[in-house]
Design an enzyme around this catalytic site. Sequence first.
Site, short mmCIF file in Angstrom:
data_model
loop_
_atom_site.label_atom_id
_atom_site.label_comp_id
_atom_site.label_asym_id
_atom_site.label_seq_id
_atom_site.Cartn_x
_atom_site.Cartn_y
_atom_site.Cartn_z
N CYS A 97 0.88 -1.18 0.00
CA CYS A 97 0.00 0.00 0.00
C CYS A 97 0.91 1.22 0.00
CB CYS A 97 -0.88 -0.06 1.25
SG CYS A 97 -1.67 1.50 1.70
N HIS A 98 0.39 2.34 -0.45
CA HIS A 98 1.25 3.52 -0.55
C HIS A 98 1.81 3.95 0.80
CE1 HIS A 98 2.13 6.55 -3.85
NE2 HIS A 98 3.07 6.61 -2.95
N THR A 99 1.10 3.64 1.88
CA THR A 99 1.59 4.04 3.21
C THR A 99 2.94 3.36 3.51
OG1 THR A 99 -0.72 4.23 3.82
CG2 THR A 99 0.86 4.32 5.62
N HIS A 119 1.47 -3.99 5.85
CA HIS A 119 0.29 -3.96 6.71
C HIS A 119 -0.96 -4.43 5.99
CE1 HIS A 119 0.24 -0.17 4.57
NE2 HIS A 119 -1.07 -0.11 4.81
N GLU A 120 -0.85 -4.76 4.69
CA GLU A 120 -2.03 -5.25 3.98
C GLU A 120 -1.78 -6.74 3.74
OE1 GLU A 120 -4.04 -2.31 1.01
OE2 GLU A 120 -3.29 -3.96 -0.17
N CYS A 149 -9.88 -2.32 20.88
CA CYS A 149 -9.71 -2.97 22.19
C CYS A 149 -11.05 -3.43 22.74
CB CYS A 149 -8.99 -2.04 23.17
SG CYS A 149 -10.05 -0.74 23.85
N CYS A 152 -12.62 0.91 25.21
CA CYS A 152 -12.48 2.37 25.37
C CYS A 152 -13.72 3.10 24.83
CB CYS A 152 -11.22 2.85 24.65
SG CYS A 152 -11.35 2.83 22.87
N CYS A 155 -14.20 2.61 21.10
CA CYS A 155 -14.71 1.29 20.72
C CYS A 155 -16.18 1.15 21.07
CB CYS A 155 -13.87 0.19 21.38
SG CYS A 155 -12.25 0.03 20.61
N CYS A 163 -9.70 3.74 18.27
CA CYS A 163 -9.45 3.10 19.57
C CYS A 163 -8.32 3.81 20.32
CB CYS A 163 -9.09 1.64 19.33
SG CYS A 163 -8.56 0.77 20.80
N ARG A 167 -5.02 2.64 18.30
CA ARG A 167 -5.09 3.42 17.06
C ARG A 167 -3.70 3.47 16.42
NH1 ARG A 167 -6.65 9.55 18.62
NH2 ARG A 167 -8.33 8.39 19.59
N CYS A 227 -6.47 -3.28 4.16
CA CYS A 227 -6.21 -1.83 4.26
C CYS A 227 -6.91 -1.07 3.13
CB CYS A 227 -4.72 -1.51 4.27
SG CYS A 227 -4.45 0.28 4.32
N ARG A 422 -2.88 -3.10 -7.22
CA ARG A 422 -2.33 -3.86 -6.09
C ARG A 422 -1.50 -5.02 -6.63
NH1 ARG A 422 -2.55 -0.08 -3.17
NH2 ARG A 422 -3.48 -0.05 -1.08
N1 NAD Z 1 -6.57 7.05 5.86
C1 NAD Z 1 -6.32 5.73 5.77
O1 NAD Z 1 -6.81 4.94 6.56
C2 NAD Z 1 -5.46 5.22 4.65
C3 NAD Z 1 -5.38 3.84 4.43
C4 NAD Z 1 -4.68 3.38 3.31
C5 NAD Z 1 -4.04 4.27 2.48
N2 NAD Z 1 -4.10 5.59 2.75
C6 NAD Z 1 -3.48 6.59 1.87
O2 NAD Z 1 -4.31 6.73 0.71
C7 NAD Z 1 -3.53 7.27 -0.36
C8 NAD Z 1 -3.71 6.48 -1.64
O3 NAD Z 1 -3.17 5.16 -1.50
P1 NAD Z 1 -3.00 4.22 -2.80
O4 NAD Z 1 -2.42 2.95 -2.30
O5 NAD Z 1 -4.25 4.21 -3.60
O6 NAD Z 1 -1.86 5.04 -3.58
P2 NAD Z 1 -1.48 5.08 -5.17
O7 NAD Z 1 -0.10 5.62 -5.26
O8 NAD Z 1 -1.75 3.77 -5.80
O9 NAD Z 1 -2.49 6.15 -5.79
C9 NAD Z 1 -2.38 7.54 -5.56
C10 NAD Z 1 -2.81 8.26 -6.83
O10 NAD Z 1 -2.88 9.67 -6.54
C11 NAD Z 1 -2.44 10.40 -7.68
N3 NAD Z 1 -2.06 11.74 -7.25
C12 NAD Z 1 -0.99 12.12 -6.49
N4 NAD Z 1 -1.02 13.45 -6.26
C13 NAD Z 1 -2.12 13.93 -6.89
C14 NAD Z 1 -2.71 15.21 -7.01
N5 NAD Z 1 -2.16 16.29 -6.43
N6 NAD Z 1 -3.86 15.33 -7.71
C15 NAD Z 1 -4.43 14.25 -8.29
N7 NAD Z 1 -3.92 13.00 -8.20
C16 NAD Z 1 -2.78 12.86 -7.51
C17 NAD Z 1 -1.29 9.55 -8.22
O11 NAD Z 1 -1.03 9.84 -9.59
C18 NAD Z 1 -1.84 8.13 -8.00
O12 NAD Z 1 -2.52 7.63 -9.14
C19 NAD Z 1 -2.10 7.28 0.16
O13 NAD Z 1 -1.80 8.57 0.65
C20 NAD Z 1 -2.13 6.27 1.30
O14 NAD Z 1 -1.08 6.51 2.22
C21 NAD Z 1 -4.81 6.08 3.81
ZN ZN Z 2 -2.47 0.85 3.74
ZN ZN Z 3 -10.55 0.73 22.07
#
Ligand code: NAD
Ligand code: ZN
Ligand code: ZN
Length: 429
Positions: A97-99, A119-120, A149, A152, A155, A163, A167, A227, A422
């Site tokens: 995942c991107h994270t 994490h995925e 948990c 809390c 939860c 959580c 968290r 994820c 993916r």
């Molecule tokens: N909040 C959460 O719980 C959570 C969970 C998982 C992932 N995320 C986050 O979600 C985001 C996306 O994850 P992903 O795996 O799909 O990533 P990814 O890299 O596959 O996709 C991101 C897309 O965003 C585009 N992009 C980047 N900057 C841009 C902009 N300014 N305008 C338009 N498009 C733009 C890229 O070209 C790309 O296609 C990441 O930041 C990831 O860390 C958050």
């Molecule tokens: Zn993720």
């Molecule tokens: Zn909790």
Amino acid sequence: MNHVRKALTVPFKTVNAKCFDTRWFSYKSPCPALQTRLFSNVGSSAKPAMSSTAGLVIPCKAAVAWEAGKPLVIQQVEVAPPQAMEVRIKIKYTSLCHTDLYFWEAKGQTPLFPRIFGHEAAGIVESLGEGVTGLEVGDHVLPVFTGECGECAHCKSDESNMCDLLRINTERGVMLSDGRSRFSINGSPINHFVGTSTFSEYTVVHSGCLAKINPLAPLDKVCVLSCGISTGLGATLNVAKPQKGSSVAIFGLGAVGLAAAEGARIAGASRIIGVDFNRGRFEQAKKFGITEFVNPKDYDRPVQEVIAEMTNGGVDRSVECTGSINAMISAFECVHDGWGVAVLVGVPSKEAVFVTKPINLLNERTLKGTFFGNYKPRTDLPSVVDMYMNKKLEVDKFITHRVPFSEINKAFELMVKGEGLRCIISLED
Ligand SMILES: NC(=O)c1ccc[n+]([C@@H]2O[C@H](COP(=O)([O-])OP(=O)(O)OC[C@H]3O[C@@H](n4cnc5c(N)ncnc54)[C@H](O)[C@@H]3O)[C@@H](O)[C@H]2O)c1
Ligand SMILES: [Zn+2]
Ligand SMILES: [Zn+2]
């Protein structure tokens, strides 16, 4: 770092060396004898009450990140047994995942190395620490970067999945119970990542961060629900909540954004506008219900103005899935005044600051954010897996690549190039 070093002194026994012959170190296949003993009856009604490796240190392969942005190194690590309220699991499949990429690149994030990312994933319970209830050896589970948990205020609230105890914490590299790592190499601790560290054949996770799922669900597919896909889907269905016939803008057409689009399609939105710098994403995005595409680079004015023009004042809902602060601001400013709701999902750089004129809020626009699509991992994730099993949610179209564990760095290369959605990394090959 003293608390991490203490891990060296923990006296755990190691699994019988016979089971860890050279096959463990040549990165081909795990010891078949151990695999058979551990999981031969998985899927049948009789589950082993205890695995033969319970309480022992397991040497196994892991992909270790030693430096920011440098290829991961597949090498032997030792995985200590789970402590109170923890579970050790055998990872079957994981995806990127991107994270993971952000923290591996460590640009704008606190660097913490050496570390085992990931994490995925999907796996099978190998052994349980003291006090764990509701899980048994052999259960099929999805590890989640944030937990539940059950005790809390969060939860207990229907509105939150944040959580207090479990968290997400991206800066912690140790387990909660004793502030130590369960991974080591020659006695030196290796940092965990978001409590999951799934780029390892075995990992230890807090029991509150594990969703027990339908044992019939194919782990090589539903691993992506741990994820990205659930995050995007939930961001739309649980947080943005578009009405039937409404317009929705999705910023970022990676797996998370396309899952958000899938949520908009399921909710019955009639216009789903995809916004991405990468034009290549559009063809693929049509399969996910995206009806129009906007590339911000095609315009010399802010994309929020372009979207407002296209939609007679703004979209009803927007979901940002990029991690770019500019996209977050655009996603907020492109919603219609009076009722528009914008939901932020992307993980920004640590220094990013959200700047907008307060009048944009006074004009009755709502800005929200979500972790994991507001799903409670243990309570809600099994039903997301069931949505897939009942054919309400399509998961297969998110899986564009597969590689064996030995080629995990290819998954990173694909994501850096923006290719595919993916990539499933198999720990079975
Ligand atoms: N909040 C959460 O719980 C959570 C969970 C998982 C992932 N995320 C986050 O979600 C985001 C996306 O994850 P992903 O795996 O799909 O990533 P990814 O890299 O596959 O996709 C991101 C897309 O965003 C585009 N992009 C980047 N900057 C841009 C902009 N300014 N305008 C338009 N498009 C733009 C890229 O070209 C790309 O296609 C990441 O930041 C990831 O860390 C958050
Ligand atoms: Zn993720
Ligand atoms: Zn909790």
